[in-house]
Scaffold this motif. Structure first.
Motif, mmCIF file in Angstrom:
data_model
loop_
_atom_site.group_PDB
_atom_site.id
_atom_site.type_symbol
_atom_site.label_atom_id
_atom_site.label_comp_id
_atom_site.label_asym_id
_atom_site.label_seq_id
_atom_site.Cartn_x
_atom_site.Cartn_y
_atom_site.Cartn_z
ATOM 1 N N VAL A 293 31.759 78.282 41.474
ATOM 2 C CA VAL A 293 32.395 78.711 42.721
ATOM 3 C C VAL A 293 32.212 77.647 43.805
ATOM 4 C CG1 VAL A 293 32.314 80.463 44.549
ATOM 5 C CG2 VAL A 293 32.039 81.140 42.168
ATOM 6 N N HIS A 294 33.251 77.452 44.627
ATOM 7 C CA HIS A 294 33.205 76.532 45.765
ATOM 8 C C HIS A 294 33.860 77.197 46.967
ATOM 9 C CE1 HIS A 294 31.815 72.984 43.598
ATOM 10 N NE2 HIS A 294 32.760 73.161 42.691
ATOM 11 N N THR A 295 33.686 76.578 48.136
ATOM 12 C CA THR A 295 34.422 76.954 49.340
ATOM 13 C C THR A 295 34.965 75.685 49.971
ATOM 14 O OG1 THR A 295 32.661 76.696 50.991
ATOM 15 C CG2 THR A 295 32.756 78.809 49.805
ATOM 16 N N LEU A 296 35.915 75.831 50.860
ATOM 17 C CA LEU A 296 36.320 74.752 51.760
ATOM 18 C C LEU A 296 36.186 75.353 53.153
ATOM 19 C CD1 LEU A 296 39.291 72.309 51.619
ATOM 20 C CD2 LEU A 296 38.697 73.517 53.712
ATOM 21 N N THR A 297 35.247 74.840 53.932
ATOM 22 C CA THR A 297 34.949 75.384 55.254
ATOM 23 C C THR A 297 34.937 74.252 56.278
ATOM 24 O OG1 THR A 297 33.546 77.033 54.191
ATOM 25 C CG2 THR A 297 33.293 76.760 56.563
ATOM 26 N N ALA A 298 35.760 74.369 57.311
ATOM 27 C CA ALA A 298 35.766 73.359 58.368
ATOM 28 C C ALA A 298 34.414 73.351 59.063
ATOM 29 C CB ALA A 298 36.878 73.647 59.364
ATOM 30 N N ASP A 299 33.926 72.168 59.389
ATOM 31 C CA ASP A 299 32.642 72.050 60.074
ATOM 32 C C ASP A 299 32.651 72.795 61.412
ATOM 33 O OD1 ASP A 299 31.825 70.504 57.941
ATOM 34 O OD2 ASP A 299 31.890 68.601 59.041
ATOM 35 N N ASP A 300 33.814 72.839 62.079
ATOM 36 C CA ASP A 300 33.913 73.540 63.359
ATOM 37 C C ASP A 300 34.282 75.020 63.199
ATOM 38 O OD1 ASP A 300 36.628 73.530 62.736
ATOM 39 O OD2 ASP A 300 37.221 72.254 64.415
ATOM 40 N N GLY A 301 34.421 75.475 61.947
ATOM 41 C CA GLY A 301 34.729 76.877 61.681
ATOM 42 C C GLY A 301 36.181 77.267 61.879
ATOM 43 N N ILE B 121 44.826 77.527 53.290
ATOM 44 C CA ILE B 121 44.403 77.425 54.677
ATOM 45 C C ILE B 121 45.555 76.839 55.477
ATOM 46 C CG2 ILE B 121 41.944 77.177 54.155
ATOM 47 C CD1 ILE B 121 42.306 74.129 54.619
ATOM 48 N N THR B 122 45.523 77.034 56.786
ATOM 49 C CA THR B 122 46.522 76.444 57.670
ATOM 50 C C THR B 122 45.809 75.819 58.854
ATOM 51 O OG1 THR B 122 48.151 78.108 57.028
ATOM 52 C CG2 THR B 122 48.600 76.872 59.042
ATOM 53 N N VAL B 123 45.995 74.522 59.033
ATOM 54 C CA VAL B 123 45.442 73.802 60.171
ATOM 55 C C VAL B 123 46.512 73.809 61.249
ATOM 56 C CG1 VAL B 123 44.505 71.615 60.973
ATOM 57 C CG2 VAL B 123 44.033 72.385 58.646
ATOM 58 N N ILE C 62 39.967 67.048 60.826
ATOM 59 C CA ILE C 62 39.009 68.124 60.606
ATOM 60 C C ILE C 62 38.106 67.710 59.456
ATOM 61 C CG2 ILE C 62 38.722 70.486 59.780
ATOM 62 C CD1 ILE C 62 41.165 71.261 61.268
ATOM 63 N N SER C 63 36.822 67.724 59.702
ATOM 64 C CA SER C 63 35.882 67.487 58.605
ATOM 65 C C SER C 63 35.503 68.846 58.033
ATOM 66 C CB SER C 63 34.648 66.725 59.102
ATOM 67 O OG SER C 63 33.998 67.438 60.115
ATOM 68 N N TYR C 64 35.315 68.874 56.725
ATOM 69 C CA TYR C 64 34.992 70.135 56.064
ATOM 70 C C TYR C 64 33.954 69.910 54.971
ATOM 71 C CZ TYR C 64 38.319 68.591 52.466
ATOM 72 O OH TYR C 64 38.973 67.895 51.496
ATOM 73 N N HIS C 65 33.442 71.007 54.454
ATOM 74 C CA HIS C 65 32.396 70.962 53.435
ATOM 75 C C HIS C 65 32.504 72.201 52.553
ATOM 76 C CE1 HIS C 65 30.808 73.462 56.670
ATOM 77 N NE2 HIS C 65 30.124 74.084 55.718
ATOM 78 N N CYS C 66 31.718 72.219 51.492
ATOM 79 C CA CYS C 66 31.557 73.405 50.659
ATOM 80 C C CYS C 66 30.283 74.101 51.132
ATOM 81 C CB CYS C 66 31.440 73.023 49.177
ATOM 82 S SG CYS C 66 31.038 74.410 48.094
ATOM 83 N N ASP C 67 30.392 75.379 51.509
ATOM 84 C CA ASP C 67 29.214 76.132 51.974
ATOM 85 C C ASP C 67 28.137 76.247 50.904
ATOM 86 O OD1 ASP C 67 29.805 76.696 54.615
ATOM 87 O OD2 ASP C 67 30.877 78.549 54.143
ATOM 88 N N ILE C 68 28.531 76.232 49.656
ATOM 89 C CA ILE C 68 27.576 76.409 48.557
ATOM 90 C C ILE C 68 26.913 75.093 48.184
ATOM 91 C CG2 ILE C 68 27.342 77.185 46.154
ATOM 92 C CD1 ILE C 68 29.933 78.904 46.773
#
Length: 114
Positions: A65-73, A88-90, A96-102
């Motif tokens: 499992v992964h996520t894609l989460t913007a650093d700024d939420g 997602i829609t920007v 936008i920088s993003y990461h995987c929460d996991i």
């Protein structure tokens, strides 16, 4: 040497093989090319170029499992299981920088324009 009547047939067969090789990808491959994939604990492409307001498909090709989460939420997919996807829609232009929460070491960028 081929008989004169067989030359056009051979040419047609060669053309069909060449055209067929160009379409060996699946419809899934074409769909993925328009979005972000998660594979081998990496986001691809990075950076992802998008138009503000357009939906971006995120597909997880890993076995975990992964996520894609913007650093700024500002955007996020939630948990995406193996073989699944989300969108997602920007809404604003910029980066936008993003990461995987996991897996916090997994990072990427989305560059959006108007």
């Amino acid at each position: 040497m081929l008989a004169a009547g067989r030359r056009p047939l051979r040419l047609v067969m060669v053309v069909l093989v060449v055209l067929g090789l160009g379409s060996c990808g699946t419809s899934k491959d074409r769909r993925l090319a328009r979005g972000i994939t998660v594979q081998e604990f990496a986001f691809n492409p990075d950076p992802f170029l998008a138009k503000a307001g357009k939906s971006i498909r995120v597909v997880n090709l890993d076995s975990v499992v992964h996520t894609l989460t913007a650093d700024d939420g500002s955007v996020g997919t939630g948990r995406i299981s193996s073989g699944s996807g989300d969108s997602i829609t920007v809404t604003r232009p910029g980066v936008i920088s993003y990461h995987c929460d996991i897996h916090n070491f997994m990072r990427g960028f989305i560059r959006t324009k108007k």
